[in-house]
Design an enzyme around this catalytic site. Structure first.
Site, short mmCIF file in Angstrom:
data_model
loop_
_atom_site.label_atom_id
_atom_site.label_comp_id
_atom_site.label_asym_id
_atom_site.label_seq_id
_atom_site.Cartn_x
_atom_site.Cartn_y
_atom_site.Cartn_z
N ARG A 51 1.01 -1.44 -0.01
CA ARG A 51 0.06 0.24 -0.03
C ARG A 51 1.15 1.24 0.13
O ARG A 51 0.59 2.46 -1.12
CB ARG A 51 -1.28 0.36 1.32
CG ARG A 51 -1.92 0.94 1.00
CD ARG A 51 -3.05 1.14 2.39
NE ARG A 51 -3.22 0.65 3.57
CZ ARG A 51 -2.18 0.50 4.63
NH1 ARG A 51 -1.41 2.10 4.74
NH2 ARG A 51 -2.13 -0.18 5.45
N TYR A 103 -16.50 18.72 -14.22
CA TYR A 103 -16.77 17.02 -14.07
C TYR A 103 -17.88 16.17 -13.11
O TYR A 103 -17.66 16.36 -11.85
CB TYR A 103 -15.63 16.21 -13.91
CG TYR A 103 -15.56 14.06 -14.41
CD1 TYR A 103 -16.48 13.96 -15.52
CD2 TYR A 103 -15.67 13.63 -13.00
CE1 TYR A 103 -16.52 12.60 -15.42
CE2 TYR A 103 -16.00 12.81 -12.65
CZ TYR A 103 -16.39 11.45 -14.25
OH TYR A 103 -17.00 10.54 -13.84
N ASP A 175 -6.62 19.44 -13.39
CA ASP A 175 -7.26 18.28 -13.69
C ASP A 175 -7.01 18.15 -15.26
O ASP A 175 -7.78 18.63 -16.29
CB ASP A 175 -9.59 18.13 -13.57
CG ASP A 175 -9.87 16.59 -14.13
OD1 ASP A 175 -8.79 15.88 -14.75
OD2 ASP A 175 -10.27 16.58 -13.47
N LYS A 200 -9.25 7.41 -19.20
CA LYS A 200 -9.31 7.85 -20.41
C LYS A 200 -8.19 8.25 -20.75
O LYS A 200 -7.31 6.71 -21.40
CB LYS A 200 -9.56 9.62 -19.91
CG LYS A 200 -10.65 9.10 -18.68
CD LYS A 200 -11.95 9.11 -18.91
CE LYS A 200 -13.09 9.02 -17.49
NZ LYS A 200 -13.23 10.15 -17.22
C1 LIG Z 1 -13.56 11.00 -15.67
C2 LIG Z 1 -13.72 11.48 -15.07
C3 LIG Z 1 -12.81 11.53 -13.20
C4 LIG Z 1 -13.11 10.61 -12.39
O1 LIG Z 1 -12.51 9.87 -13.40
P1 LIG Z 1 -12.33 8.26 -12.97
O2 LIG Z 1 -11.10 7.13 -13.30
O3 LIG Z 1 -13.72 8.11 -13.23
O4 LIG Z 1 -12.37 7.72 -11.84
C5 LIG Z 1 -12.32 13.23 -12.80
N1 LIG Z 1 -12.33 13.87 -14.04
C6 LIG Z 1 -12.82 13.91 -15.16
C7 LIG Z 1 -12.39 15.22 -16.16
C8 LIG Z 1 -12.72 12.48 -15.72
O5 LIG Z 1 -13.10 13.09 -17.25
#
Ligand SMILES: *Cc1c(COP(=O)(O)O)cnc(C)c1O
Length: 394
Positions: A51, A103, A175, A200
């Site tokens: 961890r 998001y 982000d 993504k």
């Molecule tokens: C999908 C997404 C998240 C969340 O991520 P997960 O991997 O689905 O938990 C956060 N920010 C953005 C811009 C996203 O597209």
């Protein structure tokens, strides 16, 4: 490190490649062990318990830190886990300033969970410095930015906002999911923390759920290491491997996503069923200039508004190559209806104020041949127009 002198394509392709010292394996192995033998009392190999630190995860984390020009990387079990770990920096009485078009999951985490711990947030257009200044309070601790935003693709001038944040001793968090370090490196523009839903583009194949945090600065990196270990929402060794596997082709994929998205978005701008296309690569997009200045390319997703909300259902029913599914950033094309899917947790009045309404569709353009994508979309839009007009004539 000498590595940094290499171009990003080379650094991506080589992730984990020459780091396995025992056998010379050209890809880094998956270390499943959760515990590590100590040579003797008071000694450690550097690994104690997975961890806290796992060899496979460490290779991924170091690669991400280096790609984002940060000091430390942390791989988490999802993007949301990464966000929760970051938000654990804040506590009772703290206030955050957050991008208005956000998001949906981030909004839900802030409003439904962080709010219970006394952390409040104000949502503003982060590209409006007056709005930012107006929302700043004595207890404001950080600014959280998405650029481009999802789904409306609004662009924030990162250098301007990070400079403003630093002046007021606020942590700036970006982000960077939509652009990845291949196209945009927020830390080089002054950010303190970068977060990714690696599910993504970093992973890129719609087959691994992961989150990445990169921090700049010794104190922040140490605090994040403490939170990452204490919360424990860490990425598994096999998912760490899977993510590195995907990242090796990031440069190729992002170039293909951008090329395809630009062609499809341009096609839609003149389509009779379309009212508006939201894509920063288009010259008339309000953020076009800033985007070109701070990023070396464009994401592969864009949104568009159809002229009539009645087109939405038939379009989603008629697309064949393009899948009607949530998520984005994979090699396969996916189309989402944000108002009922990704953004359903954002209150109607906020959604409508920013334009995430029942006519908005989001398209994550994959790496299929662009002619096939345009043909699929054109056929679905044509069928939608025919159905709606047919029913109106009855
Ligand atoms: C999908 C997404 C998240 C969340 O991520 P997960 O991997 O689905 O938990 C956060 N920010 C953005 C811009 C996203 O597209």
């Amino acid at each position: 490190m000498e590595k940094k002198s290499l171009n990003i394509e080379s650094r991506l392709a080589q992730i984990g490649s020459v780091q396995e010292p025992v056998t010379g394996a050209v890809t880094f192995p998956i270390y499943q062990a959760t515990a590590y033998r100590h040579p003797k009392l008071g000694q450690s190999t550097g690994f104690d318990y997975s961890r806290t630190k796992n060899p496979t995860r460490s290779v991924l984390e170091e690669a991400c830190a280096e790609l984002e020009s940060g000091d430390a990387g942390f791989a988490c079990s999802s993007g949301m886990a990464a966000l929760q770990t970051i938000f654990a920096l804040f506590g009772q009485g703290d206030h955050l300033i957050v991008s208005l078009d956000l998001y949906g999951g981030t909004y839900r985490l802030l409003e439904r969970i962080m709010a219970k711990f006394g952390v409040s947030a104000t949502y503003v257009d982060t590209n409006d410095l007056d709005a930012l200044e107006g929302s700043r309070r004595p207890n404001t601790k950080a600014v959280f930015i998405e650029t481009p935003t999802n789904p409306l693709m609004m662009i924030t001038d990162l250098e301007a906002v990070c400079t403003w944040a630093r002046h007021h001793q606020l942590i700036s968090i970006v982000d960077n999911t939509l652009l990845t370090p291949y196209f945009q490196r927020p830390i080089e523009l002054g950010a303190d923390i970068v977060i990714h839903s690696a599910t993504k583009y970093l992973g890129g194949h719609n087959d691994v759920l992961a989150g990445i945090i990169v921090t700049k600065g010794k104190e922040l990196s140490e605090e994040m290491a403490f939170l990452h270990n204490s919360i424990g929402a860490v990425l598994s060794p096999s998912d760490s491997y899977q993510l590195m596997r995907g990242m090796k082709t990031l440069a190729l994929r992002m170039d293909a996503h951008e090329r395809n998205a630009t062609a499809v978005a341009t096609f839609l701008t003149t389509h009779p069923a379309i009212e508006n296309v939201y894509y920063p690569a288009l010259p008339d997009h309000p953020g076009h200039e800033i985007q070109n200045r701070q990023s070396s390319g464009n994401t592969g997703i864009f949104s568009f508004k159809v002229k009539d909300a009645r087109y939405v259902e038939p379009v989603l029913r008629h697309v064949k190559l393009i899948a009607f599914a949530e998520s984005l950033g994979g090699v396969e094309s996916l189309m989402t209806y944000p108002a009922v899917q990704t953004h359903a947790d954002i209150p109607l009045e906020i959604r409508e104020a920013i334009g995430v309404d029942d006519r908005l569709l989001r398209f994550s353009v994959g790496i299929e041949h662009v002619d096939d994508l345009i043909a699929d979309l054109d056929a679905a839009l044509g069928a939608a127009i025919a159905e709606v007009e047919g029913s109106a004539g009855e």
